[in-house]
Design a protein around this motif. Sequence first.
Motif, PDB file in Angstrom:
ATOM      1  N   PRO A 122       4.815  12.275  -9.226  1.00  0.00           N
ATOM      2  CA  PRO A 122       3.821  11.413  -8.562  1.00  0.00           C
ATOM      3  C   PRO A 122       2.515  12.139  -8.275  1.00  0.00           C
ATOM      4  O   PRO A 122       1.436  11.532  -8.301  1.00  0.00           O
ATOM      5  N   LEU A 123       2.602  13.459  -8.008  1.00  0.00           N
ATOM      6  CA  LEU A 123       1.375  14.203  -7.740  1.00  0.00           C
ATOM      7  C   LEU A 123       0.483  14.235  -8.970  1.00  0.00           C
ATOM      8  O   LEU A 123      -0.756  14.113  -8.861  1.00  0.00           O
ATOM      9  N   SER A 124       1.090  14.382 -10.145  1.00  0.00           N
ATOM     10  CA  SER A 124       0.305  14.378 -11.382  1.00  0.00           C
ATOM     11  C   SER A 124      -0.389  13.035 -11.572  1.00  0.00           C
ATOM     12  O   SER A 124      -1.553  12.967 -12.007  1.00  0.00           O
ATOM     13  N   VAL A 125       0.337  11.958 -11.245  1.00  0.00           N
ATOM     14  CA  VAL A 125      -0.262  10.629 -11.359  1.00  0.00           C
ATOM     15  C   VAL A 125      -1.433  10.491 -10.395  1.00  0.00           C
ATOM     16  O   VAL A 125      -2.524  10.014 -10.764  1.00  0.00           O
ATOM     17  N   VAL A 126      -1.199  10.919  -9.144  1.00  0.00           N
ATOM     18  CA  VAL A 126      -2.263  10.810  -8.134  1.00  0.00           C
ATOM     19  C   VAL A 126      -3.484  11.618  -8.548  1.00  0.00           C
ATOM     20  O   VAL A 126      -4.630  11.128  -8.513  1.00  0.00           O
ATOM     21  N   LEU A 127      -3.270  12.857  -8.960  1.00  0.00           N
ATOM     22  CA  LEU A 127      -4.401  13.709  -9.343  1.00  0.00           C
ATOM     23  C   LEU A 127      -5.101  13.171 -10.582  1.00  0.00           C
ATOM     24  O   LEU A 127      -6.348  13.168 -10.665  1.00  0.00           O
ATOM     25  N   GLY A 128      -4.305  12.717 -11.563  1.00  0.00           N
ATOM     26  CA  GLY A 128      -4.910  12.210 -12.796  1.00  0.00           C
ATOM     27  C   GLY A 128      -5.748  10.974 -12.560  1.00  0.00           C
ATOM     28  O   GLY A 128      -6.904  10.878 -13.032  1.00  0.00           O
ATOM     29  N   ARG A 167     -12.910   9.400 -10.000  1.00  0.00           N
ATOM     30  CA  ARG A 167     -14.062  10.224  -9.591  1.00  0.00           C
ATOM     31  C   ARG A 167     -15.048  10.405 -10.740  1.00  0.00           C
ATOM     32  O   ARG A 167     -16.263  10.260 -10.555  1.00  0.00           O
ATOM     33  N   ASP A 168     -14.522  10.705 -11.924  1.00  0.00           N
ATOM     34  CA  ASP A 168     -15.406  11.066 -13.035  1.00  0.00           C
ATOM     35  C   ASP A 168     -15.926   9.867 -13.822  1.00  0.00           C
ATOM     36  O   ASP A 168     -16.993   9.942 -14.447  1.00  0.00           O
ATOM     37  N   ARG A 169     -15.154   8.748 -13.813  1.00  0.00           N
ATOM     38  CA  ARG A 169     -15.552   7.599 -14.637  1.00  0.00           C
ATOM     39  C   ARG A 169     -15.557   6.312 -13.823  1.00  0.00           C
ATOM     40  O   ARG A 169     -15.227   5.234 -14.315  1.00  0.00           O
ATOM     41  N   HIS A 170     -15.926   6.426 -12.574  1.00  0.00           N
ATOM     42  CA  HIS A 170     -15.874   5.290 -11.667  1.00  0.00           C
ATOM     43  C   HIS A 170     -16.652   4.093 -12.200  1.00  0.00           C
ATOM     44  O   HIS A 170     -16.198   2.937 -12.117  1.00  0.00           O
ATOM     45  N   ASP A 171     -17.808   4.366 -12.766  1.00  0.00           N
ATOM     46  CA  ASP A 171     -18.665   3.260 -13.212  1.00  0.00           C
ATOM     47  C   ASP A 171     -18.177   2.630 -14.509  1.00  0.00           C
ATOM     48  O   ASP A 171     -18.713   1.613 -14.953  1.00  0.00           O
ATOM     49  N   GLN A 172     -17.156   3.190 -15.154  1.00  0.00           N
ATOM     50  CA  GLN A 172     -16.662   2.643 -16.416  1.00  0.00           C
ATOM     51  C   GLN A 172     -15.503   1.665 -16.217  1.00  0.00           C
ATOM     52  O   GLN A 172     -15.030   1.061 -17.182  1.00  0.00           O
ATOM     53  N   PHE A 173     -14.986   1.545 -14.970  1.00  0.00           N
ATOM     54  CA  PHE A 173     -13.861   0.646 -14.709  1.00  0.00           C
ATOM     55  C   PHE A 173     -14.364  -0.632 -14.051  1.00  0.00           C
ATOM     56  O   PHE A 173     -15.231  -0.600 -13.159  1.00  0.00           O
ATOM     57  N   ASP A 174     -13.773  -1.750 -14.501  1.00  0.00           N
ATOM     58  CA  ASP A 174     -14.104  -3.008 -13.825  1.00  0.00           C
ATOM     59  C   ASP A 174     -13.323  -3.093 -12.524  1.00  0.00           C
ATOM     60  O   ASP A 174     -12.485  -2.242 -12.212  1.00  0.00           O
ATOM     61  N   ALA A 198     -10.901  -5.077 -11.465  1.00  0.00           N
ATOM     62  CA  ALA A 198      -9.450  -5.232 -11.575  1.00  0.00           C
ATOM     63  C   ALA A 198      -8.786  -3.901 -11.908  1.00  0.00           C
ATOM     64  O   ALA A 198      -7.745  -3.544 -11.329  1.00  0.00           O
ATOM     65  N   THR A 199      -9.391  -3.151 -12.848  1.00  0.00           N
ATOM     66  CA  THR A 199      -8.818  -1.852 -13.216  1.00  0.00           C
ATOM     67  C   THR A 199      -8.904  -0.881 -12.047  1.00  0.00           C
ATOM     68  O   THR A 199      -7.981  -0.107 -11.789  1.00  0.00           O
ATOM     69  N   HIS A 200     -10.027  -0.949 -11.337  1.00  0.00           N
ATOM     70  CA  HIS A 200     -10.196  -0.091 -10.175  1.00  0.00           C
ATOM     71  C   HIS A 200      -9.109  -0.367  -9.134  1.00  0.00           C
ATOM     72  O   HIS A 200      -8.497   0.561  -8.579  1.00  0.00           O
ATOM     73  N   ASP A 201      -8.834  -1.634  -8.880  1.00  0.00           N
ATOM     74  CA  ASP A 201      -7.795  -1.988  -7.906  1.00  0.00           C
ATOM     75  C   ASP A 201      -6.413  -1.536  -8.391  1.00  0.00           C
ATOM     76  O   ASP A 201      -5.582  -1.083  -7.596  1.00  0.00           O
ATOM     77  N   GLU A 202      -6.166  -1.682  -9.692  1.00  0.00           N
ATOM     78  CA  GLU A 202      -4.865  -1.282 -10.240  1.00  0.00           C
ATOM     79  C   GLU A 202      -4.648   0.221 -10.103  1.00  0.00           C
ATOM     80  O   GLU A 202      -3.566   0.675  -9.695  1.00  0.00           O
ATOM     81  N   LEU A 203      -5.682   1.010 -10.420  1.00  0.00           N
ATOM     82  CA  LEU A 203      -5.557   2.460 -10.304  1.00  0.00           C
ATOM     83  C   LEU A 203      -5.387   2.880  -8.854  1.00  0.00           C
ATOM     84  O   LEU A 203      -4.597   3.791  -8.541  1.00  0.00           O
ATOM     85  N   THR A 204      -6.108   2.234  -7.977  1.00  0.00           N
ATOM     86  CA  THR A 204      -5.985   2.553  -6.547  1.00  0.00           C
ATOM     87  C   THR A 204      -4.584   2.240  -6.033  1.00  0.00           C
ATOM     88  O   THR A 204      -3.993   3.009  -5.257  1.00  0.00           O
ATOM     89  N   ALA A 205      -4.021   1.111  -6.485  1.00  0.00           N
ATOM     90  CA  ALA A 205      -2.667   0.743  -6.072  1.00  0.00           C
ATOM     91  C   ALA A 205      -1.651   1.756  -6.583  1.00  0.00           C
ATOM     92  O   ALA A 205      -0.699   2.111  -5.874  1.00  0.00           O
ATOM     93  N   LEU A 206      -1.828   2.215  -7.828  1.00  0.00           N
ATOM     94  CA  LEU A 206      -0.922   3.225  -8.384  1.00  0.00           C
ATOM     95  C   LEU A 206      -0.984   4.520  -7.579  1.00  0.00           C
ATOM     96  O   LEU A 206       0.030   5.163  -7.322  1.00  0.00           O
ATOM     97  N   ILE A 207      -2.195   4.907  -7.206  1.00  0.00           N
ATOM     98  CA  ILE A 207      -2.344   6.123  -6.396  1.00  0.00           C
ATOM     99  C   ILE A 207      -1.618   5.968  -5.065  1.00  0.00           C
ATOM    100  O   ILE A 207      -0.904   6.878  -4.607  1.00  0.00           O
ATOM    101  N   ALA A 208      -1.760   4.790  -4.439  1.00  0.00           N
ATOM    102  CA  ALA A 208      -1.100   4.547  -3.153  1.00  0.00           C
ATOM    103  C   ALA A 208       0.420   4.577  -3.312  1.00  0.00           C
ATOM    104  O   ALA A 208       1.136   5.150  -2.471  1.00  0.00           O
TER     105      ALA A 208
END
Length: 428
Positions: A223-229, A235-242, A244-254
Amino acid sequence: SNLFDNPTIGEQVVRRYADPGQRQEFVEALLRDGIVQNFEASFASRGGDRVEALISANAVHADSGDLRYIETAITDITALRRTESERELLARVIESTSDLVALGNGDGSIQYANAAARAWTKLYVTDDDYTHSAQLLSVDDYDLLQNALQTTGEWSGMLTVEGRNAPRTLSSSFQVLRTGDSYTIASIARDITEEAETQRQLEDLLMAKDELVASISHEIRTPLSVVLGLASELRDRHDQFDSATHDELTALIAEQGQEMAHIVEDLLVAARADAGSIILGLVPVDLRGESEAALRSISDAERPEGLVNNVAGVCMGDPGRVRQIMRNLIINASRYGGEQVRLASYSSGGMVSVEVADNGSGVPPENADAIFEPFARARRDDTQPASIGIGLSVSRDLANRMGGNLTYQRRAGETVFTLTLPGSIPAS
C-alpha cells in the motif's frame, strides 16, 4: 625406623600410641590369647603426623610358662587408609551428584547407577531395573556408541531415550577405563530435554521474527508503494488529470493509507497487550452500526462481493475494539475464505454472539489450534502472500479483555468465527 626412634624402640612405641586405650586393649588381648592378628591402632610419627598401623604379635613363653619375649610386626597402612577414605569420599560424591552416572561392562550390561540415574529412570522411563544399556537406547544409537568405544575408547554427544510419555534428550559422555585385560565403561549424562526444547522454541521465535519483519515489510510496502506512486503522479501531473480521475486517485490513496493504518493498529494493540497498558471502556455497543463501520473501513479490494450482513443487537464492550475485531474477521474471510461471506448475530444466556462465516475450505486441521497464536500465518494458495498473522491473536485478546471470547469451528461446510461478548456489564 621412619616411625620410631632407635634404640629404645619399645619405649617409643609405647609413647607414640595416639590413644592409650588402644595399647591397653592390645596388651589385654595378647595376655589373654597369646596372639593378636591385625590389631588396628593409631600412632603419632616423629613429624607429628598421624600414622595408621596394623599390629600382629605373638607371646613367646619359656617351658616354665613365664613370658620370655613378644614377637611383634607393625605395618604402616596410612596410605592404604587414605586411599580407602578417598575412594569412599568419591563414592559419596558420585552417589550425591545430580548428573546421571553409570558403570558398565564392555558387553553393555549395567553394573552400577547412582541415585540420580536410578531416580531419573523411574521418573521418566520405567519402574523396572535396567540391566543393559540396549534397554535404554535405540538400536542405531547403541550400535553407534559401541563402535565408537571399540574404536577410540570414548564418545560424547546427544542420545535420545524413549520416555514414558515422550522422548528424553541426554547430553552424554562415555569413557573406557582399562585395568589390565579387563575394562569398565563409565558414563556421565545430563537430561537437557527442557533446555533443548527451549533452544528449539528460541530458534523458532527468531525465525518467526525474521518472517514477521519480512511479512510486515511486504504488507506495508504494497500500500505504501501505491500511496507514494499515486501521490507523486498527482504532484507532478496534477494538471493532466480530469476531475473524475483526480477523485479516483485520491480515493485509492485514502484506501491504501487506511490499510496501513489497520496494520499499525493491530501491531500497537499487540505491543500494548504485552506491556499491560490497554485501556478499554465498556459501554453499550450498537452491533449493526459497528459492523457497517467496519465494512466501510475496508477497501473495495478486501470487501467480499457476496457479503450478507444480518448483524443486530447491543452488547457491552469498547466500540472501537469491537469494530476492530469485526474488521479483522471480515478481512480474514475475504482473504482466506470462500466467495460467500455472511454476518449474523444472536443472544443466549446473557451473552451476545456475532458470527462471521464463509463457504471456504477452512483452516487445515493440523493448524486449527495455532491460528490464534501471535504471528501464526495462513494463505489460501501459494500465489497469495501470507498476512502478518496478528489479527486473530489481537482479536481474541481484545474479546477476552472485554469479558468475551473468539472461537473458530467448521460447521455445515462453513468456516465460522464467533465473537461472544456480554449482553450486560460483567461483574468485576
